[in-house]
Design a protein around this motif. Structure first.
Motif, PDB file in Angstrom:
ATOM      1  N   PRO A  65       7.450   8.581   3.221  1.00 42.42           N
ATOM      2  CA  PRO A  65       6.477   8.772   4.303  1.00 42.42           C
ATOM      3  C   PRO A  65       6.019  10.237   4.434  1.00 42.42           C
ATOM      4  O   PRO A  65       4.826  10.508   4.594  1.00 42.42           O
ATOM      5  CB  PRO A  65       7.215   8.304   5.555  1.00 42.42           C
ATOM      6  N   ARG A  66       6.944  11.152   4.336  1.00 38.98           N
ATOM      7  CA  ARG A  66       6.598  12.572   4.421  1.00 38.98           C
ATOM      8  C   ARG A  66       5.748  12.999   3.228  1.00 38.98           C
ATOM      9  O   ARG A  66       4.763  13.717   3.366  1.00 38.98           O
ATOM     10  CB  ARG A  66       7.867  13.417   4.498  1.00 38.98           C
ATOM     11  N   PHE A  67       6.134  12.552   2.026  1.00 40.63           N
ATOM     12  CA  PHE A  67       5.399  12.855   0.804  1.00 40.63           C
ATOM     13  C   PHE A  67       3.948  12.394   0.932  1.00 40.63           C
ATOM     14  O   PHE A  67       3.009  13.151   0.672  1.00 40.63           O
ATOM     15  CB  PHE A  67       6.102  12.170  -0.374  1.00 40.63           C
ATOM     16  N   LEU A  68       3.765  11.139   1.347  1.00 40.31           N
ATOM     17  CA  LEU A  68       2.405  10.600   1.428  1.00 40.31           C
ATOM     18  C   LEU A  68       1.580  11.272   2.516  1.00 40.31           C
ATOM     19  O   LEU A  68       0.376  11.446   2.355  1.00 40.31           O
ATOM     20  CB  LEU A  68       2.439   9.092   1.661  1.00 40.31           C
ATOM     21  N   GLN A  69       2.208  11.639   3.610  1.00 42.38           N
ATOM     22  CA  GLN A  69       1.460  12.347   4.659  1.00 42.38           C
ATOM     23  C   GLN A  69       0.904  13.659   4.107  1.00 42.38           C
ATOM     24  O   GLN A  69      -0.253  14.003   4.353  1.00 42.38           O
ATOM     25  CB  GLN A  69       2.356  12.621   5.870  1.00 42.38           C
ATOM     26  N   LEU A  70       1.709  14.379   3.357  1.00 40.79           N
ATOM     27  CA  LEU A  70       1.249  15.633   2.754  1.00 40.79           C
ATOM     28  C   LEU A  70       0.136  15.383   1.731  1.00 40.79           C
ATOM     29  O   LEU A  70      -0.864  16.114   1.685  1.00 40.79           O
ATOM     30  CB  LEU A  70       2.423  16.362   2.106  1.00 40.79           C
ATOM     31  N   VAL A  71       0.294  14.348   0.914  1.00 39.98           N
ATOM     32  CA  VAL A  71      -0.741  13.989  -0.057  1.00 39.98           C
ATOM     33  C   VAL A  71      -2.050  13.677   0.665  1.00 39.98           C
ATOM     34  O   VAL A  71      -3.115  14.176   0.297  1.00 39.98           O
ATOM     35  CB  VAL A  71      -0.291  12.788  -0.925  1.00 39.98           C
ATOM     36  N   THR A 110      -2.607   5.048  -0.485  1.00 32.71           N
ATOM     37  CA  THR A 110      -3.658   6.065  -0.444  1.00 32.71           C
ATOM     38  C   THR A 110      -5.033   5.407  -0.430  1.00 32.71           C
ATOM     39  O   THR A 110      -5.932   5.851   0.294  1.00 32.71           O
ATOM     40  CB  THR A 110      -3.502   7.043  -1.621  1.00 32.71           C
ATOM     41  N   ALA A 111      -5.212   4.335  -1.183  1.00 36.08           N
ATOM     42  CA  ALA A 111      -6.473   3.596  -1.157  1.00 36.08           C
ATOM     43  C   ALA A 111      -6.740   3.083   0.258  1.00 36.08           C
ATOM     44  O   ALA A 111      -7.857   3.193   0.775  1.00 36.08           O
ATOM     45  CB  ALA A 111      -6.444   2.459  -2.152  1.00 36.08           C
ATOM     46  N   HIS A 112      -5.713   2.534   0.883  1.00 40.91           N
ATOM     47  CA  HIS A 112      -5.858   2.041   2.253  1.00 40.91           C
ATOM     48  C   HIS A 112      -6.233   3.178   3.210  1.00 40.91           C
ATOM     49  O   HIS A 112      -7.130   3.031   4.042  1.00 40.91           O
ATOM     50  CB  HIS A 112      -4.554   1.364   2.698  1.00 40.91           C
ATOM     51  N   PHE A 113      -5.561   4.304   3.078  1.00 38.68           N
ATOM     52  CA  PHE A 113      -5.848   5.465   3.920  1.00 38.68           C
ATOM     53  C   PHE A 113      -7.303   5.913   3.765  1.00 38.68           C
ATOM     54  O   PHE A 113      -8.000   6.176   4.752  1.00 38.68           O
ATOM     55  CB  PHE A 113      -4.895   6.617   3.547  1.00 38.68           C
ATOM     56  N   PRO A 131      -1.236  -3.854 -15.141  1.00 38.98           N
ATOM     57  CA  PRO A 131      -2.618  -4.349 -15.120  1.00 38.98           C
ATOM     58  C   PRO A 131      -2.802  -5.661 -14.364  1.00 38.98           C
ATOM     59  O   PRO A 131      -3.894  -5.934 -13.871  1.00 38.98           O
ATOM     60  CB  PRO A 131      -2.973  -4.498 -16.603  1.00 38.98           C
ATOM     61  N   GLN A 132      -1.739  -6.461 -14.244  1.00 41.25           N
ATOM     62  CA  GLN A 132      -1.855  -7.719 -13.504  1.00 41.25           C
ATOM     63  C   GLN A 132      -2.185  -7.464 -12.036  1.00 41.25           C
ATOM     64  O   GLN A 132      -2.730  -8.340 -11.364  1.00 41.25           O
ATOM     65  CB  GLN A 132      -0.571  -8.552 -13.639  1.00 41.25           C
ATOM     66  N   LEU A 133      -1.891  -6.281 -11.533  1.00 41.08           N
ATOM     67  CA  LEU A 133      -2.184  -5.955 -10.132  1.00 41.08           C
ATOM     68  C   LEU A 133      -3.640  -5.560  -9.922  1.00 41.08           C
ATOM     69  O   LEU A 133      -4.120  -5.568  -8.801  1.00 41.08           O
ATOM     70  CB  LEU A 133      -1.284  -4.814  -9.652  1.00 41.08           C
ATOM     71  N   ASN A 134      -4.329  -5.200 -10.978  1.00 39.51           N
ATOM     72  CA  ASN A 134      -5.698  -4.708 -10.828  1.00 39.51           C
ATOM     73  C   ASN A 134      -6.654  -5.779 -10.311  1.00 39.51           C
ATOM     74  O   ASN A 134      -7.646  -5.448  -9.666  1.00 39.51           O
ATOM     75  CB  ASN A 134      -6.210  -4.136 -12.157  1.00 39.51           C
ATOM     76  N   ALA A 135      -6.383  -7.033 -10.576  1.00 45.27           N
ATOM     77  CA  ALA A 135      -7.275  -8.107 -10.145  1.00 45.27           C
ATOM     78  C   ALA A 135      -6.932  -8.621  -8.753  1.00 45.27           C
ATOM     79  O   ALA A 135      -7.689  -9.373  -8.167  1.00 45.27           O
ATOM     80  CB  ALA A 135      -7.218  -9.261 -11.151  1.00 45.27           C
ATOM     81  N   GLU A 136      -5.806  -8.198  -8.221  1.00 41.87           N
ATOM     82  CA  GLU A 136      -5.362  -8.701  -6.918  1.00 41.87           C
ATOM     83  C   GLU A 136      -5.916  -7.869  -5.775  1.00 41.87           C
ATOM     84  O   GLU A 136      -6.280  -6.707  -5.952  1.00 41.87           O
ATOM     85  CB  GLU A 136      -3.834  -8.679  -6.844  1.00 41.87           C
ATOM     86  N   VAL A 137      -5.969  -8.455  -4.610  1.00 39.13           N
ATOM     87  CA  VAL A 137      -6.394  -7.758  -3.409  1.00 39.13           C
ATOM     88  C   VAL A 137      -5.340  -6.727  -3.036  1.00 39.13           C
ATOM     89  O   VAL A 137      -4.137  -6.999  -3.133  1.00 39.13           O
ATOM     90  CB  VAL A 137      -6.580  -8.754  -2.249  1.00 39.13           C
ATOM     91  N   THR A 138      -5.785  -5.559  -2.597  1.00 42.14           N
ATOM     92  CA  THR A 138      -4.825  -4.493  -2.273  1.00 42.14           C
ATOM     93  C   THR A 138      -4.270  -4.653  -0.873  1.00 42.14           C
ATOM     94  O   THR A 138      -4.856  -5.323  -0.024  1.00 42.14           O
ATOM     95  CB  THR A 138      -5.489  -3.112  -2.384  1.00 42.14           C
ATOM     96  N   ILE A 139      -3.124  -4.032  -0.655  1.00 36.15           N
ATOM     97  CA  ILE A 139      -2.444  -4.098   0.647  1.00 36.15           C
ATOM     98  C   ILE A 139      -3.072  -3.135   1.624  1.00 36.15           C
ATOM     99  O   ILE A 139      -3.732  -2.223   1.294  1.00 36.15           O
ATOM    100  CB  ILE A 139      -0.934  -3.801   0.511  1.00 36.15           C
TER     101      ILE A 139
END
Length: 139
Positions: A65-71, A110-113, A131-139
């Protein structure tokens, strides 16, 4: 033209930092290997950063959580600047050992943010090792 933000999750061991094909010469590359790896825990080995149990582990048992907040604070500076100046492309890369847990989680969050805070930007996710995740809807 609008700003397109390409977000990659990748593996440092398998492919390294993704090339920027736009001619801009790159973008951000964040190393997630400093965060505890859920892939070393048996119950998470077959999962990815999209799985709820992996997400809960990263959010409760690591510094993620801290890492992503800084990013997010850092990339916001560039996103706002690029939008203001009419730039068309920004690349954000997240790498970890296998490109399965931490980097996938960071790319998705980060995409969601960005979608939430900068709806005028177009966000595209590329999970280079999953790559199997690329076709799925993101969280």
């Amino acid at each position: 033209m609008s700003l397109t933000i390409d977000i990659h999750s990748f593996s440092y061991k398998k492919g390294g930092i993704p090339k920027d094909t736009t001619g801009n010469g790159g973008g951000f590359a964040f190393d997630c290997r400093g965060i505890l790896n859920p892939g070393r825990i048996e119950e998470y080995k077959a999962q990815t950063g999209r799985d709820i149990s992996v997400q809960e582990y990263l959010e409760a048992k690591t510094e993620m959580p801290r890492f992503l907040q800084l990013v997010h604070n850092m990339v916001s500076i560039s996103i706002e600047n690029y939008l203001e100046r009419g730039f068309e492309h920004l690349q954000i890369n997240f790498g970890c050992t296998g490109g399965q847990h931490r980097s996938v989680y960071c790319a998705e969050k980060t995409a969601h943010f960005i979608r939430e805070n900068y709806p005028e930007a177009n966000v595209v996710i590329h999970h280079d090792e999953q790559p199997q995740l690329n076709a799925e809807v993101t969280i």
